[in-house]
Scaffold this motif. Structure first.
Motif, short mmCIF file in Angstrom:
data_model
loop_
_atom_site.label_atom_id
_atom_site.label_comp_id
_atom_site.label_asym_id
_atom_site.label_seq_id
_atom_site.Cartn_x
_atom_site.Cartn_y
_atom_site.Cartn_z
N PHE A 191 75.85 64.96 -2.20
CA PHE A 191 76.36 66.13 -2.94
C PHE A 191 77.56 66.77 -2.22
N ILE A 192 77.31 67.42 -1.11
CA ILE A 192 78.38 68.16 -0.43
C ILE A 192 79.44 67.18 0.09
N GLY A 193 78.97 66.04 0.61
CA GLY A 193 79.90 65.07 1.18
C GLY A 193 80.90 64.55 0.17
N ALA A 252 80.16 56.90 5.32
CA ALA A 252 78.97 56.18 5.78
C ALA A 252 77.79 56.71 4.96
N ASP A 253 77.23 55.86 4.13
CA ASP A 253 76.14 56.31 3.25
C ASP A 253 75.59 55.10 2.50
N ARG A 254 74.50 55.34 1.79
CA ARG A 254 73.96 54.34 0.87
C ARG A 254 74.25 54.82 -0.54
N GLY A 284 72.89 56.33 -9.17
CA GLY A 284 74.12 56.77 -9.83
C GLY A 284 75.04 57.52 -8.88
N LYS A 285 74.74 57.46 -7.55
CA LYS A 285 75.57 58.21 -6.60
C LYS A 285 77.02 57.74 -6.59
N TRP A 286 77.24 56.48 -7.00
CA TRP A 286 78.62 55.99 -7.01
C TRP A 286 79.50 56.88 -7.90
N HIS A 317 79.71 65.07 9.76
CA HIS A 317 78.41 64.40 9.76
C HIS A 317 77.43 65.19 8.88
N LEU A 318 77.29 64.69 7.63
CA LEU A 318 76.39 65.33 6.67
C LEU A 318 75.21 64.43 6.34
N GLY A 319 75.28 63.16 6.76
CA GLY A 319 74.23 62.19 6.42
C GLY A 319 72.91 62.60 7.05
N VAL A 366 68.28 62.97 6.09
CA VAL A 366 67.19 63.20 5.15
C VAL A 366 67.32 64.68 4.80
N SER A 367 67.70 64.97 3.55
CA SER A 367 68.04 66.35 3.21
C SER A 367 66.91 67.07 2.47
N ALA A 368 65.74 66.41 2.34
CA ALA A 368 64.65 67.00 1.56
C ALA A 368 63.80 67.92 2.44
N LEU A 395 59.19 70.05 8.38
CA LEU A 395 59.68 68.94 9.19
C LEU A 395 61.21 68.86 9.16
N TYR A 396 61.77 69.01 7.98
CA TYR A 396 63.22 68.94 7.82
C TYR A 396 63.90 70.00 8.71
N GLY A 397 63.44 71.25 8.60
CA GLY A 397 64.02 72.33 9.39
C GLY A 397 63.83 72.09 10.88
N THR A 428 63.76 69.18 12.40
CA THR A 428 64.71 68.18 12.92
C THR A 428 66.12 68.76 13.02
N LYS A 429 66.52 69.56 12.04
CA LYS A 429 67.86 70.17 12.12
C LYS A 429 67.93 71.09 13.34
N HIS A 430 66.86 71.85 13.56
CA HIS A 430 66.81 72.77 14.69
C HIS A 430 66.77 71.99 16.01
N TYR A 486 73.40 65.55 -8.72
CA TYR A 486 72.45 65.09 -9.74
C TYR A 486 71.47 64.03 -9.25
N HIS A 487 71.77 63.40 -8.11
CA HIS A 487 70.88 62.34 -7.57
C HIS A 487 69.75 62.93 -6.74
N LYS A 488 69.71 64.26 -6.57
CA LYS A 488 68.84 64.83 -5.54
C LYS A 488 67.39 65.03 -5.97
N GLY A 489 67.04 64.63 -7.17
CA GLY A 489 65.63 64.70 -7.59
C GLY A 489 65.08 66.10 -7.43
P1 NAD Z 1 72.44 64.77 -0.14
O1 NAD Z 1 71.05 64.27 -0.02
O2 NAD Z 1 73.09 64.77 -1.45
O3 NAD Z 1 73.39 64.06 0.89
C1 NAD Z 1 72.94 63.51 2.09
C2 NAD Z 1 73.42 62.08 2.12
O4 NAD Z 1 73.10 61.55 3.40
C3 NAD Z 1 72.75 61.19 1.08
O5 NAD Z 1 73.74 60.59 0.27
C4 NAD Z 1 72.01 60.16 1.93
O6 NAD Z 1 72.03 58.87 1.35
C5 NAD Z 1 72.83 60.19 3.20
N1 NAD Z 1 72.14 59.67 4.38
C6 NAD Z 1 70.82 59.74 4.70
N2 NAD Z 1 70.61 59.14 5.87
C7 NAD Z 1 71.81 58.68 6.29
C8 NAD Z 1 72.24 57.98 7.44
N3 NAD Z 1 71.39 57.59 8.37
N4 NAD Z 1 73.56 57.68 7.57
C9 NAD Z 1 74.45 58.06 6.62
N5 NAD Z 1 74.10 58.72 5.50
C10 NAD Z 1 72.79 59.04 5.35
O7 NAD Z 1 72.38 66.27 0.46
P2 NAD Z 1 73.47 67.42 0.51
O8 NAD Z 1 72.91 68.56 -0.25
O9 NAD Z 1 74.82 66.91 0.19
O10 NAD Z 1 73.39 67.79 2.05
C11 NAD Z 1 74.39 67.39 2.97
C12 NAD Z 1 73.98 67.87 4.34
O11 NAD Z 1 73.86 69.30 4.31
C13 NAD Z 1 72.63 67.34 4.78
O12 NAD Z 1 72.67 67.12 6.17
C14 NAD Z 1 71.69 68.47 4.46
O13 NAD Z 1 70.55 68.46 5.28
C15 NAD Z 1 72.57 69.68 4.73
N6 NAD Z 1 72.17 70.89 3.97
C16 NAD Z 1 72.33 70.96 2.62
C17 NAD Z 1 71.97 72.12 1.95
C18 NAD Z 1 72.13 72.27 0.46
O14 NAD Z 1 71.84 73.35 -0.08
N7 NAD Z 1 72.59 71.25 -0.27
C19 NAD Z 1 71.42 73.20 2.64
C20 NAD Z 1 71.26 73.08 4.03
C21 NAD Z 1 71.67 71.93 4.69
#
Ligand code: NAD
Length: 327
Positions: free
Chosen positions: A10-12, A29-31, A36-38, A70-72, A74-76, A140-142, A144-146, A180-183
Motif C-alpha cells: 500500500f504505502i510503498g 523488493a517485494d512479492r 492483484g498487487k501488481w 524499508h517498508l517490507g 508482516v503488516s498485520a 506480536l506485530y507491535g 516486533t516493530k518495537h 485493496y490487497h490487505k484483506g
Molecule cells: P502492506 O502489507 O500493503 O505492505 C507491506 C509489504 O511488505 C507487502 O507488499 C508485503 O508483501 C511486503 N513484505 C513482507 N515481507 C517482506 C520482506 N521480507 N521483504 C520485502 N517485502 C516484504 O502494508 P502497508 O500498509 O503498506 O505498510 C507498509 C509499512 O508500514 C509496513 O512496515 C507496516 O508495518 C507499516 N505500517 C503501516 C501502517 C498503516 O496504517 N498502513 C501503520 C503502521 C505501520
C-alpha cells in the motif's frame, strides 16, 4: 537509485508512484503474489522487482543506492506466527540497517503506532533507550516493530555505526488508494465505504471500556499522500535530525466521525449500526491513538495535514468511485 522494500504494498507503491513521477529510478523488493498487487505498480513499473528471498544476495552486489526505504514487513496487527514475524520485521530490518550503515546509504524505515500499546506511556516519539523501554505493545506485530526500534537505540548507545541519515517512521492509521490487497488489514475508511456502497449503515464496534461511549474510540487517521509527502521531504535532506518520527496528523478522530464522513462522501444518510467487539480483539484494541507531532515540526516540516473529512472525500470521489481505484 532508490530501493523500496514492500514497494508493491500500500504505502510503498504510492511512494514508488511519486518517485517515478519525479523521474527517480526505483527498485522494489517485494512479492507480487496473486492478490492483484501488481495493479499497485501498473501505471509506473519499477526498474526491477526483487523477491524477498533474493534481497540479501542482491544487496551484496547492488549498484550504489541513493536511499533505502524499508517498508517490507508482516503488516498485520493480527499476526500470530512469531518466528515469521520476527524474521520479517526484526531480522531483515537489522540486515538492512547494517547494509545502510556500511555503505553510507540514508535509510527510512517503517515502525508503527502499535509500538505505543494502550497509550498509557503516551505517544511521544522520543528515540532514547530510556523512553523506548517504557513502551508495551499489545500484540506480536507491535512487539516486533518495537524490538527493532529498541535494537537501533541500543546500537546507537553503544556507538555502533549508523546510516548517514535514518528515520524510523511511526505510522498511525494510514488510508488511501492501493490498499485493496490487505484483506482484514484494509483501512476502516475503505471497509465503511464498501458497507455504504452496498446500501448498509456502517457498522462500528461497541466500546469495550466503561467510560467510553460507542463510536468514541479514537485514532489518528492519516491520508496516504501526507505520509508520502513527509517521506519525500525527509529524503530531500532538509537537515532533519536522524531519529524516530511519529507520522499521524496530530489529531485523534472518532470512528463515528469517520463513519459520518464516509456517509457524506457517498451522499448517504449518517446512520451507524453498533456491533459487539470480536472476542479476538478484546484487550488488544487501541481505544485511543494520537501522534505527538512536535518532533517533525521542530525538524522543519511545515505543511498542514489533510483533515479526515477532506481525505475521505478525496479517496471516495477520486478513487473508490473514480475511473480507477489505483494510483
Ligand atoms: P502492506 O502489507 O500493503 O505492505 C507491506 C509489504 O511488505 C507487502 O507488499 C508485503 O508483501 C511486503 N513484505 C513482507 N515481507 C517482506 C520482506 N521480507 N521483504 C520485502 N517485502 C516484504 O502494508 P502497508 O500498509 O503498506 O505498510 C507498509 C509499512 O508500514 C509496513 O512496515 C507496516 O508495518 C507499516 N505500517 C503501516 C501502517 C498503516 O496504517 N498502513 C501503520 C503502521 C505501520
Amino acid at each position: 537509485m532508490i530501493l523500496i522494500t514492500g514497494g508493491a504494498g500500500f504505502i510503498g507503491s504510492v511512494l514508488q508512484a511519486a518517485l517515478a513521477r519525479q523521474g527517480q529510478a526505483t527498485i522494489v523488493a517485494d512479492r507480487l503474489r496473486d492478490t492483484g498487487k501488481w495493479r499497485n505498480l501498473a501505471a509506473h513499473p519499477p526498474d526491477e522487482i526483487i523477491p524477498p528471498d533474493a534481497l540479501d544476495a542482491w544487496l551484496a552486489t547492488s549498484p550504489p543506492l541513493s536511499a533505502v526505504i524499508h517498508l517490507g514487513a508482516v503488516s498485520a496487527t493480527t499476526a500470530t506466527d512469531g518466528d515469521h514475524t520476527w524474521a520479517s520485521n526484526v531480522a531483515l530490518s537489522q540486515r538492512i540497517w547494517r547494509h545502510c550503515a556500511a555503505h553510507r546509504v540514508p535509510l527510512l524505515y517503517a515502525s508503527s503506532a502499535a509500538t505505543y500499546g494502550d497509550g498509557s506511556a503516551g505517544f511521544d516519539d522520543d528515540a532514547s533507550l530510556a523512553h523506548l523501554e517504557t513502551l508495551r505493545p499489545l500484540n506480536l506485530y507491535g512487539f516486533t516493530k518495537h524490538a527493532f526500534d529498541l535494537w537501533v537505540a541500543r546500537r546507537l548507545a553503544a556507538g555502533r555505526p549508523a546510516p548517514p541519515f535514518w528515520a524510523g517512521l511511526k505510522f498511525f492509521n494510514v488510508y488511501g488508494p492501493n490498499e485493496y490487497h490487505k484483506g482484514a488489514m484494509i483501512s476502516v475508511v475503505k471497509v465503511k465505504h464498501d458497507e455504504v456502497a452496498q446500501g448498509l449503515a456502517p457498522r462500528l464496534f461497541r466500546a469495550d471500556a466503561a467510560d467510553l461511549a460507542d463510536g468514541q474510540q479514537k485514532r489518528d487517521f492519516i491520508w496516504v499522500d501526507d505520509v508520502v509527502d513527509v517521506m519525500l521531504w525527509l529524503l530531500g535532506a532538509h537537515g532533519a535530525p536522524s531519529g524516530l518520527y511519529n507520522l499521524g496528523t496530530g489529531q485523534a478522530r472518532s470512528y463515528l466521525d469517520l463513519a459520518h464522513a464516509v456517509c457524506r462522501a457517498n451522499g448517504a444518510p449518517e446512520a451507524v449500526e453498533f456491533i459487539p467487539m470480536p472476542k479476538s480483539l478484546r484487550g488488544q484494541y487501541q481505544n485511543f491513538t494520537e501522534a505527538r507531532m512536535h518532533r517533525l515540526r521542530a525538524a522543519g516540516y511545515t505543511r498542514p495535514f489533510t483533515s479526515l473529512e477532506d481525505g475521505v472525500t478525496r479517496y471516495v470521489h477520486a478513487y473508490l468511485r473514480g475511473p480507477t481505484p489505483y494510483r
